[in-house]
Design a protein around this motif. Structure first.
Motif, PDB file in Angstrom:
ATOM      1  N   UNK A 176       0.811  -1.232   0.000  1.00 33.90           N
ATOM      2  CA  UNK A 176       0.000   0.000   0.000  1.00 33.90           C
ATOM      3  C   UNK A 176       0.840   1.276   0.000  1.00 33.90           C
ATOM      4  N   UNK A 177       2.049   1.219  -0.561  1.00 30.40           N
ATOM      5  CA  UNK A 177       2.820   2.448  -0.738  1.00 30.40           C
ATOM      6  C   UNK A 177       2.216   3.271  -1.877  1.00 30.40           C
ATOM      7  N   UNK A 178       2.496   4.559  -1.929  1.00 28.95           N
ATOM      8  CA  UNK A 178       1.994   5.366  -3.039  1.00 28.95           C
ATOM      9  C   UNK A 178       2.424   4.790  -4.384  1.00 28.95           C
ATOM     10  N   UNK A 179       1.612   4.964  -5.391  1.00 27.36           N
ATOM     11  CA  UNK A 179       1.877   4.359  -6.694  1.00 27.36           C
ATOM     12  C   UNK A 179       3.202   4.813  -7.292  1.00 27.36           C
ATOM     13  N   UNK A 180       3.664   5.983  -6.918  1.00 24.44           N
ATOM     14  CA  UNK A 180       4.916   6.486  -7.468  1.00 24.44           C
ATOM     15  C   UNK A 180       6.171   5.932  -6.825  1.00 24.44           C
ATOM     16  N   UNK A 181       6.033   5.164  -5.750  1.00 22.14           N
ATOM     17  CA  UNK A 181       7.203   4.604  -5.073  1.00 22.14           C
ATOM     18  C   UNK A 181       7.889   3.565  -5.952  1.00 22.14           C
ATOM     19  N   UNK A 205       0.744 -12.809  -4.484  1.00 26.33           N
ATOM     20  CA  UNK A 205      -0.533 -12.674  -5.182  1.00 26.33           C
ATOM     21  C   UNK A 205      -1.229 -11.361  -4.880  1.00 26.33           C
ATOM     22  N   UNK A 206      -0.956 -10.783  -3.707  1.00 29.14           N
ATOM     23  CA  UNK A 206      -1.643  -9.546  -3.326  1.00 29.14           C
ATOM     24  C   UNK A 206      -0.714  -8.345  -3.255  1.00 29.14           C
TER      25      UNK A 206
END
Length: 330
Positions: A176-181, A205-206
């Motif tokens: 759940x890190x920011x998409x830009x990480x 898988x997740x």
């Protein structure tokens, strides 16, 4: 020529740390002019002889798992010196869960060997005069090793998947890190139980930021060390992990759980510790590492400053001191 029997609970072909240590020490002891035989703690008594003769020195890795072999060697080879190597599970688990066997192995030893500098925090003061520290050595990365990835900030976790290692902590930290990480966790090492393998598959898988590559040959592990920007060592207990030595020699910054086995190798003032099993604290360190190149560089300088402790020459000299402490001449 000094005859040395190296006894390990890890059998031939095992990738366990005890076997790797025994194999490497056989080489160091050979450089000192010793004749060495590696044997399993469950082997027959004859397998502990060196060229068919009683050893001058028995070095037994793991006080609890090699307990029976330690007592048998003391009886079978009464003239031989005995050095018992204390592992992490010895000190931080079996000393308390199986105290009688631990005490018997320790009492039988002429010399005790530890692998990190903070063992005095957890061992009885009465045994410390017999304790000698041997830091496990590592070799530099070879010339032409891969460069770190520019696309990803690879975070390496290397070691068998088992409870003591808290192996999925880094994976949980990058969820759940920011998409830009650009953070991505690469996990290497076999699963000692199928439940850990299943857990790793389920995490992949997740969690798109996590990859488990399983048990890889040493040369591939070293290539991943070259490609990584950071290493995470999240263990709940360690006796002095060789992967820490390897990271220091490679100049690879480490984020490490704040336990004696890590402090005893990285130093008490190291800047990359987090509380054991604290996912949020590890996540914050990882995010800081991504956002602050100066933080990573400061950790790199600290691990590089420790590298001299982990050279083959330093390891050989430490083993020579163990031999001398046993009243023998290497």
């Amino acid at each position: 020529m000094l005859k040395v029997a190296l006894i390990t609970p890890a059998g031939r072909g095992s990738h366990a740390g005890n076997r790797a240590t025994a194999t490497r020490w056989a080489g160091r002891l050979g450089e000192l002019g010793c004749r060495v035989r590696i044997a399993g703690s469950e082997d027959a008594l004859g397998e502990w002889r060196v060229d068919g003769q009683a050893p001058d020195l028995v070095m037994a890795l793991h006080a609890w798992r090699s307990h029976g072999a330690i007592l048998a060697c003391r009886q079978a080879f009464p003239a031989a010196a005995l050095a018992v190597v204390l592992t992490g599970t010895d000190v931080y688990r079996f000393q308390h869960s199986h105290p009688e066997a631990f005490r018997e192995s320790v009492a039988a030893a002429d010399v005790l060997v530890g692998l990190h500098d903070a063992l005095d925090e957890d061992l009885p003061g009465s045994v410390l005069p017999r304790l000698h520290i041997v830091h496990q050595s590592a070799l530099p990365l070879p010339p032409g090793a891969p460069r770190p990835s520019r696309r990803y900030l690879n975070v390496l976790v290397a070691g068998h998947l088992r409870e003591e290692k808290d192996p999925l902590r880094a994976a949980l930290a990058v969820r759940a890190l920011p998409s830009g990480s650009r953070l991505r966790v690469i996990q290497l090492g076999g699963a000692v139980e199928t439940t850990w393998a299943q857990a790793a598959f389920e995490e992949m898988a997740v969690n798109p930021r996590y990859r488990w590559l399983g048990d890889l040959p040493r040369w591939r592990v070293r290539r991943w060390m070259a490609r990584a920007r950071l290493m995470v060592i999240s263990s709940r207990m360690e006796g002095g992990a060789n992967v820490v030595s390897e990271a220091c020699v490679a100049g690879l910054p480490v984020l490490a759980s704040d336990i004696p086995g890590n402090r005893g190798l990285l130093g008490g003032d190291y800047g990359g510790y987090f509380p054991v099993a604290d996912t949020a604290a590890l996540r914050e360190l990882l995010r800081r590492a991504e956002a602050e190149p100066a933080f990573v560089e400061a950790l790199r300088r600290q691990v590089t400053a420790r590298a001299a402790l982990f050279t083959p020459e330093a390891e050989r000299e430490a083993l020579a001191r163990v031999i001398t402490a046993c009243g023998l001449t290497p």
